[in-house]
Scaffold this motif. Sequence first.
Motif, short mmCIF file in Angstrom:
data_model
loop_
_atom_site.label_atom_id
_atom_site.label_comp_id
_atom_site.label_asym_id
_atom_site.label_seq_id
_atom_site.Cartn_x
_atom_site.Cartn_y
_atom_site.Cartn_z
N GLU A 148 0.90 -1.34 0.08
CA GLU A 148 0.12 -0.09 -0.06
C GLU A 148 1.05 1.20 0.01
OE1 GLU A 148 -2.47 1.92 -0.84
OE2 GLU A 148 -3.86 0.31 -0.08
N ASN A 149 0.39 2.38 -0.56
CA ASN A 149 1.18 3.61 -0.34
C ASN A 149 1.30 4.14 1.03
OD1 ASN A 149 0.22 6.76 -0.08
ND2 ASN A 149 1.48 6.48 -1.91
N ASP A 150 2.40 4.64 1.32
CA ASP A 150 2.83 4.74 2.52
C ASP A 150 1.73 5.83 3.40
OD1 ASP A 150 3.83 6.74 1.18
OD2 ASP A 150 5.32 7.13 2.41
N ALA A 151 1.56 6.92 2.67
CA ALA A 151 0.50 7.83 3.35
C ALA A 151 -0.92 7.11 3.47
CB ALA A 151 0.54 8.90 2.35
N ASN A 152 -1.37 6.23 2.58
CA ASN A 152 -2.54 5.72 2.71
C ASN A 152 -2.55 4.72 3.98
OD1 ASN A 152 -3.91 6.83 0.41
ND2 ASN A 152 -3.68 4.94 -0.76
N ALA A 153 -1.33 3.86 4.09
CA ALA A 153 -1.15 3.16 5.24
C ALA A 153 -1.34 3.91 6.37
CB ALA A 153 0.12 2.29 5.07
N ALA A 154 -0.55 5.05 6.75
CA ALA A 154 -0.71 6.06 8.02
C ALA A 154 -2.22 6.44 8.04
CB ALA A 154 0.36 7.18 7.63
N ALA A 155 -2.74 6.84 6.97
CA ALA A 155 -4.19 7.28 7.44
C ALA A 155 -5.07 6.03 7.58
CB ALA A 155 -4.67 7.86 6.02
N TRP A 156 -4.78 5.14 7.33
CA TRP A 156 -5.49 3.83 7.84
C TRP A 156 -5.19 3.54 9.28
CZ3 TRP A 156 -9.75 1.60 6.02
CH2 TRP A 156 -10.46 0.77 6.79
N GLY A 157 -4.03 3.46 9.53
CA GLY A 157 -3.59 3.32 10.84
C GLY A 157 -4.39 4.42 11.92
#
Length: 321
Positions: free
Chosen positions: A104-113
């Motif tokens: 996953e895109n890292d910013a997407n992953a951070a948003a999901w976290g």
Amino acid sequence: MGLTIGIDVGGTKIAAGLVGPDGTIGARTHRDTPANSVDETAAAICDAAAELIAGHEVQAVGIGAAGFVSADRSTVLFAPNLAWRDEPLGARVAETLKIPVVVENDANAAAWGEFAFGAAKDVEHMVCITVGTGIGGGVVIDGELLRGEHGVGAELGHMRVVPGGHRCGCGARGCWEQYASGRALVREGRAQAESGSLAAAQMLSVCGITDPAELTGPMITEAAAAGDPCAVELLDDLGRWLGEGLASIVTLFDPSVVVIGGGVSAAKELLLKSAQVAFERNLPAKANRPHPSFGLAELGNDAGLIGAADLARRPVTAARA
């Protein structure tokens, strides 16, 4: 699904952690990122994951990578700071580890976290902005991560805000991250110091340096926290750009919460106050619509790792269970 591994691949470091269903991190490890070698980077990822897998029942691996990731969450189409070009990273790592892998895109992953376990865990609609060297973004609508038809949606930092403006690393001009990021903060601070501004010279003195080229974002933030007028003005200006851009983003997505993270968010109220003022001033029909709340990210540098691990539990849809 039980334990999964989250891996956050940065330009210099690969951070990995064993993550439980509640978002808590158990064991951790890291590796240096051999950014110029596709094969060595994949090997380092596999090595870090294998270390964590040993002695545990691990169900899947989630990898957060800076760049464009395909809709099937397997191929890194392009990475600005790594040698990945149409790299089948997910398949390669899965073949070595013999367990499912989601990329996953890292910013997407951070948003999901932050959505699943952090500052937005009680809502179904959120926008997360990470303000670091550049601007990363992620959007969750109706409990699902917005990725777009081809997997490359929500590149919020590359929204055009100044036609013909500063050249961006993406190749375009006038992107939002050229005005509302750590890079922009440092650029403006150095420019003021190089212009001979007495106020900027005082800021350099507060930072303990004399050469404008040595000025960094954290130095400006610390100087602002100490009350230096020039540093406060620089952060106020950065907040204005941030708030103006967020007004457009909220108009598009109508979130309940806007979460702001990344290194620059360490400035906290020095940044958020001016951002909120600019946001309120520029939001269309502001008197006749609900406004989202603003909050700081809660998971810090672990957001991407935790988010990637949780997304690995959701290989088909990112809907909240």
